[in-house]
Design a protein around this motif. Structure first.
Motif, PDB file in Angstrom:
ATOM      1  N   LEU A  60       0.829  -1.218   0.000  1.00  0.00           N
ATOM      2  CA  LEU A  60       0.000   0.000   0.000  1.00  0.00           C
ATOM      3  C   LEU A  60       0.858   1.261   0.000  1.00  0.00           C
ATOM      4  CD1 LEU A  60      -2.892  -0.915   2.460  1.00  0.00           C
ATOM      5  CD2 LEU A  60      -2.790  -1.148  -0.030  1.00  0.00           C
ATOM      6  N   THR A  62       3.376   1.467  -2.413  1.00  0.00           N
ATOM      7  CA  THR A  62       3.962   1.502  -3.750  1.00  0.00           C
ATOM      8  C   THR A  62       3.458   2.740  -4.489  1.00  0.00           C
ATOM      9  OG1 THR A  62       2.126   0.160  -4.591  1.00  0.00           O
ATOM     10  CG2 THR A  62       4.115  -1.003  -3.868  1.00  0.00           C
ATOM     11  N   ASP A  67      -1.122   0.846  -7.985  1.00  0.00           N
ATOM     12  CA  ASP A  67      -2.129   0.218  -7.128  1.00  0.00           C
ATOM     13  C   ASP A  67      -3.075   1.301  -6.634  1.00  0.00           C
ATOM     14  OD1 ASP A  67      -3.674  -1.112  -5.233  1.00  0.00           O
ATOM     15  OD2 ASP A  67      -2.002  -2.332  -4.516  1.00  0.00           O
ATOM     16  N   SER A  70      -3.114   2.286  -2.975  1.00  0.00           N
ATOM     17  CA  SER A  70      -1.915   2.861  -2.381  1.00  0.00           C
ATOM     18  C   SER A  70      -2.215   4.195  -1.713  1.00  0.00           C
ATOM     19  CB  SER A  70      -0.844   3.061  -3.445  1.00  0.00           C
ATOM     20  OG  SER A  70       0.274   3.750  -2.921  1.00  0.00           O
ATOM     21  N   GLU A  72       0.418   6.169  -1.095  1.00  0.00           N
ATOM     22  CA  GLU A  72       1.582   6.968  -1.482  1.00  0.00           C
ATOM     23  C   GLU A  72       1.097   8.225  -2.203  1.00  0.00           C
ATOM     24  OE1 GLU A  72       4.401   8.585  -4.350  1.00  0.00           O
ATOM     25  OE2 GLU A  72       2.624   7.401  -4.891  1.00  0.00           O
TER      26      GLU A  72
END
Length: 420
Positions: A60, A62, A67, A70, A72
């Motif tokens: 999660l 990345t 994804d 995620s 991020e």
């Protein structure tokens, strides 16, 4: 945990609680989650390395493009994004702000994330405590007043002028500024606009209460020194001064580059202090702009003429973030101020609006009802043992309390049913 009922819905607020919906998903919690954005500018972004310390799975963290789950965000771990992506529903504190944050102007870089989640996004305006903020019963102001008798507002104005070192003049238009002194609140533009306004309107006064960026605090203090008797500045905040500010001023200047909801304008209107505000977010949702006819036809019936300007208006809205925008907007308000009939109509309209929590509560109940079975939970049926003396002493009062509780419970059930 023992003796704790499992919730149907968990409601998390702002980035501080943004990981809650994510943790719920990771733990397989059956309850639904709501995440409320109070101010998208504050996102709780931290180094990605922190993810391992707080139990966020590496997949999660990345890059977001690989994804959709995620959290991020431009190389950081974003708690705000975690709430938006993983909550079942997302809401903000006004309907207009919910639309605005889907755009690059108001999205603070998060607009793409929100656009992807737009189907679960909505807006519900905040309310205010109408008991604490009530000019008819407020013990913190010079003299109480109401929509039916505003005479006490003059005493409040005298008190405010004295407290801020302004010239005691009952006919001088007195403008309040009460907010954080930051660029978000357009304080930089207001500081540049004040000299023009003071020169253009010789009796105009400003009472400024707030704190924020040191450079802006200093700029306003320098204005107060340059315009003694016409500009008063008090750095800081306390509840009593805030009440007196709203009670004593004629207008509230509330500029803002973005405003999720805003409470200051609601307090002001409650006290018959007319807001002059930016047309953004919750300000635009809660203030009805005054739009008089350019040349009203005196042959028209008064009620027809009022429909064009005074009938519903509660303040003045302006577009833009430049000095001229602020000067023009306050000029519109000052033009109405010298027309007593128009001004009193604006005050009546503003003071008659209901900004309590009842409407907001109903909207939240409707939101919750969309997410779960709206049937109310069964009340506790287990009989608890109570000492005899306590039962005897509480019989009469307890009966009355039980009756009130039943009324409240039934009202809540009815509201849930209507919301379903």
């Amino acid at each position: 945990m023992r003796n704790l009922k499992r919730p149907d819905i968990v409601h998390a607020h702002d980035w501080h609680a943004g990981l809650t919906p994510l943790y719920m998903r990771l733990a397989g919690v059956a309850a639904k989650s709501v995440f409320t954005i109070h101010n998208l500018a504050f996102q709780g972004n931290h180094p990605l390395a922190m993810g391992g310390w707080i139990g966020v799975p590496s997949d999660l963290l990345t890059p977001a493009l690989s994804d959709e789950r995620s959290i991020e965000f431009y190389g950081s771990l974003s708690m705000m994004k975690a709430g938006i992506v993983h909550a079942d529903r997302v809401n903000t504190v006004s309907r207009r702000y919910a639309r605005e944050i889907l755009t690059s102007r108001f999205g603070h870089g998060m607009e793409g994330v929100l656009q992807a989640q737009a189907g679960k996004l909505s807006g519900i305006a905040n309310g205010i405590d109408t008991v604490a903020w009530n000019p008819a019963t407020d013990s913190q102001i010079a003299r109480p007043y109401s929509v039916d008798d505003t005479a006490g507002k003059q005493a409040c104005k005298r008190e405010l002028q004295q407290a801020f070192g302004l010239t005691r003049d009952p006919f001088a238009p007195l403008v309040a500024i009460g907010s954080r002194l930051t660029e978000q609140k357009l304080a930089d533009v207001v500081a540049r606009a004040l000299p023009t306004l003071l020169e253009r309107h010789p009796r105009l006064q400003f009472a400024i209460l707030g704190q924020g960026e040191p450079a802006l605090e200093l700029a306003l203090q320098q204005l107060a020194a340059a315009w003694p008797g016409r500009v008063g500045v008090q750095i800081g905040y306390d509840e009593q001064r805030a009440h007196r500010l709203h009670a004593g001023a004629d207008m509230l200047l509330h500029g803002s580059r973005f405003e999720p909801c805003g409470l200051t304008q609601l307090y002001a209107m409650r006290y018959g202090t007319i807001p002059v505000a930016s047309r953004v977010g919750g300000l635009a949702d809660t203030i009805v702009d005054y739009l008089p006819l350019e040349a009203p036809d005196p042959r028209e019936p008064r009620d027809v003429r009022l429909m064009h300007g005074e009938a519903c208006a509660t303040g003045f809205l302006f577009d833009g973030e430049q000095v001229d925008d602020v000067v023009h907007a306050l000029g519109r308000a000052l033009a109405a101020f010298v027309q007593p009939a128009s001004w009193h109509a604006l005050q009546r309209n503003a003071m008659s609006r209901d900004f309590g929590w009842e409407a907001s509560t109903a909207n939240y109940l409707a939101l919750y009802a969309e997410m779960v079975d709206a049937r109310p939970a069964l009340r506790e049926t287990r009989v608890r043992k109570t000492p005899v003396r306590a039962r005897a002493a509480g019989t009469s009062g307890g009966t009355r309390q039980a009756a009130r509780a039943d009324e409240g419970f039934n009202a809540g059930v009815g509201e849930m049913a209507r919301s379903a």
